[in-house]
Design a protein around this motif. Structure first.
Motif, PDB file in Angstrom:
ATOM      1  N   SER A  37       0.847  -1.189   0.000  1.00  0.00           N
ATOM      2  CA  SER A  37       0.000   0.000   0.000  1.00  0.00           C
ATOM      3  C   SER A  37       0.882   1.238   0.000  1.00  0.00           C
ATOM      4  N   ASP A  38       0.310   2.363  -0.426  1.00  0.00           N
ATOM      5  CA  ASP A  38       1.016   3.638  -0.345  1.00  0.00           C
ATOM      6  C   ASP A  38       0.668   4.425   0.909  1.00  0.00           C
ATOM      7  N   PHE A  39      -0.228   3.902   1.741  1.00  0.00           N
ATOM      8  CA  PHE A  39      -0.599   4.592   2.972  1.00  0.00           C
ATOM      9  C   PHE A  39       0.552   4.557   3.975  1.00  0.00           C
ATOM     10  N   TYR A  40       0.800   5.673   4.629  1.00  0.00           N
ATOM     11  CA  TYR A  40       1.658   5.676   5.812  1.00  0.00           C
ATOM     12  C   TYR A  40       1.426   6.963   6.600  1.00  0.00           C
ATOM     13  N   GLN A  41       1.508   6.854   7.902  1.00  0.00           N
ATOM     14  CA  GLN A  41       1.503   8.002   8.807  1.00  0.00           C
ATOM     15  C   GLN A  41       1.764   7.557  10.247  1.00  0.00           C
ATOM     16  N   TRP A  42       1.405   6.319  10.556  1.00  0.00           N
ATOM     17  CA  TRP A  42       1.637   5.787  11.892  1.00  0.00           C
ATOM     18  C   TRP A  42       3.134   5.558  12.127  1.00  0.00           C
ATOM     19  N   PHE A  43       3.621   6.025  13.273  1.00  0.00           N
ATOM     20  CA  PHE A  43       4.979   5.687  13.687  1.00  0.00           C
ATOM     21  C   PHE A  43       4.959   5.278  15.155  1.00  0.00           C
ATOM     22  N   HIS A  44       5.893   4.424  15.522  1.00  0.00           N
ATOM     23  CA  HIS A  44       6.002   3.921  16.901  1.00  0.00           C
ATOM     24  C   HIS A  44       7.393   3.318  17.044  1.00  0.00           C
ATOM     25  N   PHE A  45       8.225   3.913  17.888  1.00  0.00           N
ATOM     26  CA  PHE A  45       9.590   3.426  18.018  1.00  0.00           C
ATOM     27  C   PHE A  45      10.131   3.708  19.421  1.00  0.00           C
ATOM     28  N   ARG A  46      11.252   3.060  19.720  1.00  0.00           N
ATOM     29  CA  ARG A  46      11.893   3.184  21.025  1.00  0.00           C
ATOM     30  C   ARG A  46      13.239   3.896  20.868  1.00  0.00           C
ATOM     31  N   LEU A  47      13.466   4.870  21.737  1.00  0.00           N
ATOM     32  CA  LEU A  47      14.725   5.601  21.780  1.00  0.00           C
ATOM     33  C   LEU A  47      15.448   5.220  23.066  1.00  0.00           C
ATOM     34  N   THR A  48      16.643   4.659  22.952  1.00  0.00           N
ATOM     35  CA  THR A  48      17.383   4.213  24.132  1.00  0.00           C
ATOM     36  C   THR A  48      18.766   4.872  24.177  1.00  0.00           C
ATOM     37  N   GLY A  49      19.280   4.981  25.420  1.00  0.00           N
ATOM     38  CA  GLY A  49      20.636   5.492  25.624  1.00  0.00           C
ATOM     39  C   GLY A  49      20.781   6.984  25.511  1.00  0.00           C
ATOM     40  N   ALA A  50      19.674   7.729  25.562  1.00  0.00           N
ATOM     41  CA  ALA A  50      19.736   9.180  25.348  1.00  0.00           C
ATOM     42  C   ALA A  50      19.322   9.976  26.587  1.00  0.00           C
ATOM     43  N   LYS A  51      19.319   9.368  27.758  1.00  0.00           N
ATOM     44  CA  LYS A  51      18.912  10.073  28.968  1.00  0.00           C
ATOM     45  C   LYS A  51      19.748  11.343  29.139  1.00  0.00           C
ATOM     46  N   GLY A  52      19.037  12.472  29.277  1.00  0.00           N
ATOM     47  CA  GLY A  52      19.694  13.757  29.487  1.00  0.00           C
ATOM     48  C   GLY A  52      20.303  14.375  28.251  1.00  0.00           C
ATOM     49  N   THR A  53      20.126  13.747  27.094  1.00  0.00           N
ATOM     50  CA  THR A  53      20.694  14.249  25.843  1.00  0.00           C
ATOM     51  C   THR A  53      19.609  14.886  24.977  1.00  0.00           C
ATOM     52  N   ALA A  54      19.881  16.056  24.461  1.00  0.00           N
ATOM     53  CA  ALA A  54      18.934  16.699  23.546  1.00  0.00           C
ATOM     54  C   ALA A  54      18.943  15.945  22.215  1.00  0.00           C
ATOM     55  N   VAL A  55      17.793  15.405  21.840  1.00  0.00           N
ATOM     56  CA  VAL A  55      17.673  14.606  20.621  1.00  0.00           C
ATOM     57  C   VAL A  55      16.667  15.265  19.685  1.00  0.00           C
ATOM     58  N   THR A  56      17.051  15.421  18.442  1.00  0.00           N
ATOM     59  CA  THR A  56      16.148  15.909  17.398  1.00  0.00           C
ATOM     60  C   THR A  56      15.828  14.751  16.460  1.00  0.00           C
ATOM     61  N   LEU A  57      14.555  14.487  16.270  1.00  0.00           N
ATOM     62  CA  LEU A  57      14.090  13.390  15.430  1.00  0.00           C
ATOM     63  C   LEU A  57      13.382  13.992  14.217  1.00  0.00           C
ATOM     64  N   ARG A  58      13.942  13.800  13.035  1.00  0.00           N
ATOM     65  CA  ARG A  58      13.412  14.390  11.812  1.00  0.00           C
ATOM     66  C   ARG A  58      12.790  13.297  10.949  1.00  0.00           C
ATOM     67  N   ASP A 106      16.344   6.208  30.495  1.00  0.00           N
ATOM     68  CA  ASP A 106      17.240   5.530  29.561  1.00  0.00           C
ATOM     69  C   ASP A 106      16.515   5.041  28.319  1.00  0.00           C
ATOM     70  N   SER A 107      15.229   4.696  28.471  1.00  0.00           N
ATOM     71  CA  SER A 107      14.431   4.239  27.336  1.00  0.00           C
ATOM     72  C   SER A 107      13.115   4.996  27.317  1.00  0.00           C
ATOM     73  N   VAL A 108      12.733   5.510  26.165  1.00  0.00           N
ATOM     74  CA  VAL A 108      11.422   6.118  25.984  1.00  0.00           C
ATOM     75  C   VAL A 108      10.837   5.611  24.666  1.00  0.00           C
ATOM     76  N   TRP A 109       9.521   5.597  24.598  1.00  0.00           N
ATOM     77  CA  TRP A 109       8.811   5.199  23.389  1.00  0.00           C
ATOM     78  C   TRP A 109       8.116   6.422  22.817  1.00  0.00           C
ATOM     79  N   LEU A 110       8.160   6.562  21.524  1.00  0.00           N
ATOM     80  CA  LEU A 110       7.455   7.644  20.837  1.00  0.00           C
ATOM     81  C   LEU A 110       6.479   7.048  19.841  1.00  0.00           C
ATOM     82  N   ALA A 111       5.325   7.691  19.684  1.00  0.00           N
ATOM     83  CA  ALA A 111       4.287   7.156  18.793  1.00  0.00           C
ATOM     84  C   ALA A 111       3.408   8.280  18.278  1.00  0.00           C
ATOM     85  N   TYR A 112       2.751   7.979  17.176  1.00  0.00           N
ATOM     86  CA  TYR A 112       1.792   8.927  16.583  1.00  0.00           C
ATOM     87  C   TYR A 112       0.634   9.163  17.545  1.00  0.00           C
ATOM     88  N   PHE A 113       0.166   8.108  18.185  1.00  0.00           N
ATOM     89  CA  PHE A 113      -0.811   8.196  19.267  1.00  0.00           C
ATOM     90  C   PHE A 113      -0.471   7.061  20.232  1.00  0.00           C
TER      91      PHE A 113
END
Length: 378
Positions: A37-58, A106-113
């Motif tokens: 399919s060409d549909f996409y918009q949902w994202f869901h991922f885990r960011l680890t090892g970045a505690k206290g670090t400014a992270v930019t996710l593009r 140390d670990s956080v999860w990010l998601a569209y919802f």
């Protein structure tokens, strides 16, 4: 070492590059399309090892997403414990969605919802099915071999169908289901007891288990949008609709609600079945009565903003609400909740949330309780 992964239930992201920047780090990411399919918009991922670090996710391919208007005023969801989901600064410009975060864990999860995992789905089905007066049935299997679950409760003559998550990325729909099911199964809730006495509820908490697990936005394992299959479901490509509609034909329907989420509109609203060939004034009156009753009950629902109304004879009968209203002469509707927030009653920390979705499920049942006796006897 900072890493981003998505190899889990409903995970979706591709890491393109990591780029150190002054005071932190930046990742270029891409959302993966639904399978076939060409549909996409949902994202869901885990960011680890970045505690206290400014992270930019593009997210660099956000401009080509299914609903780019959904990125305006949107804020991504983040959680360290996968229970409390909060919003983080997010901006959209030049086709890129940029999320800024300095994790406190140390670990956080990010998601569209806030995700609703298949494991939580199984826990919900098991918990509700164990309640006295509830029966559970496997309606059939999906293309990936998962179960399509049906819960039935109540002994009244009115036939009510509630079903959610035809579009798997709209996870607020199953949070709504959790709230509705918990209320209906509560033997101490007087509204639930009255509803069960007056109606029999047929409930499909998740219409699209395959898309949910695969991390899809809108389609099943075959890349099919289930909410365009109701005119002629095919067991080879849309078995989910095929099995559910067969059971609906066996039971009949007096009231039906299809639960969804909308990417762009920052409000909760319902869409009806105007434009079906078999439209009656009685159906329309009861639809508007339910809508207006729900708006009176909760400020998290409104009637001013929503979808355009189809003209006479112009309804798309491949969509479930139109098909069911036309097929059964019932009152049917599509409930939409926002990915963003309720702009009339914003919550700066959480936006629209699992908790608000669950509460709206309870309010919808309360509104149904008020109008149920006006549904015609069949």
């Amino acid at each position: 070492m900072i890493s981003i992964t998505s190899g889990f239930d409903s995970g979706n992201i591709a890491v393109l590059s990591e780029n150190p920047v002054p005071g932190g780090t930046s990742f270029d990411l891409a959302i993966v399309k639904d399978h076939q399919s060409d549909f996409y918009q949902w994202f869901h991922f885990r960011l680890t090892g970045a505690k206290g670090t400014a992270v930019t996710l593009r997210i660099t391919n956000a401009g080509g997403a299914a609903y780019p208007d959904g990125w305006k005023d949107y804020r991504a969801c983040v959680s360290a414990d996968r229970q409390d989901w909060r919003r983080v600064p997010t901006r959209y410009a030049d086709g890129v969605l940029t999320i800024s975060i300095t994790p406190e864990a140390d670990s956080v999860w990010l998601a569209y919802f806030a995700p609703y995992s298949m494991e939580r789905h199984h826990d919900l089905v098991a918990r509700i099915a164990a309640t006295p007066g509830v029966t559970h049935e496997r309606l059939g299997g999906t293309l990936d071999g998962q179960d399509l679950d049906l819960l039935v409760l109540g002994e009244g003559p009115k036939r009510v169908w509630l079903y959610a998550r035809q579009h798997p990325g709209e996870s607020m729909a199953e949070w709504w289901m959790e709230g509705a099911l918990e209320m209906l199964a509560d033997c101490h809730d007087p509204v639930a007891r009255s509803l069960r006495r007056r109606a029999t509820f047929h409930i499909v908490p998740n219409m699209n288990p395959d898309g949910s697990r695969r991390g899809h936005l809108r389609t099943n394992a075959a890349g099919v949008n289930l909410n365009r299959e109701w005119h002629d479901p095919n067991p080879e490509k849309s078995p989910e609709v095929f099995h559910v509609l067969n059971r609906m034909d066996a039971t009949g329907i007096d009231f039906a609600m299809d639960v969804h989420g909308d990417e762009a509109i920052p409000h909760a609203f319902i869409a009806g079945f105007e434009g079906i060939p078999n439209w009656t004034e009685g159906q329309g009156r009861l639809y508007h009565l339910f809508r207006d009753t729900l708006a009176r009950r909760t400020p998290d629902f409104q009637t001013r903003n929503g979808y355009p109304v189809a003209g006479k004879g112009k309804a798309n009968l491949s969509m479930s609400t139109n098909q069911l209203a036309n097929r059964f002469g019932c009152v049917a509707m599509t409930l939409e909740m926002p990915f963003k927030d309720n702009a009339d009653l914003p919550d700066p920390d959480h936006g629209w949330s699992p908790e608000r979705s669950k509460q709206l499920g309870r309010e919808c049942l309360g509104a149904l309780h008020e109008i149920l006796d006006q549904l015609p006897e069949r």
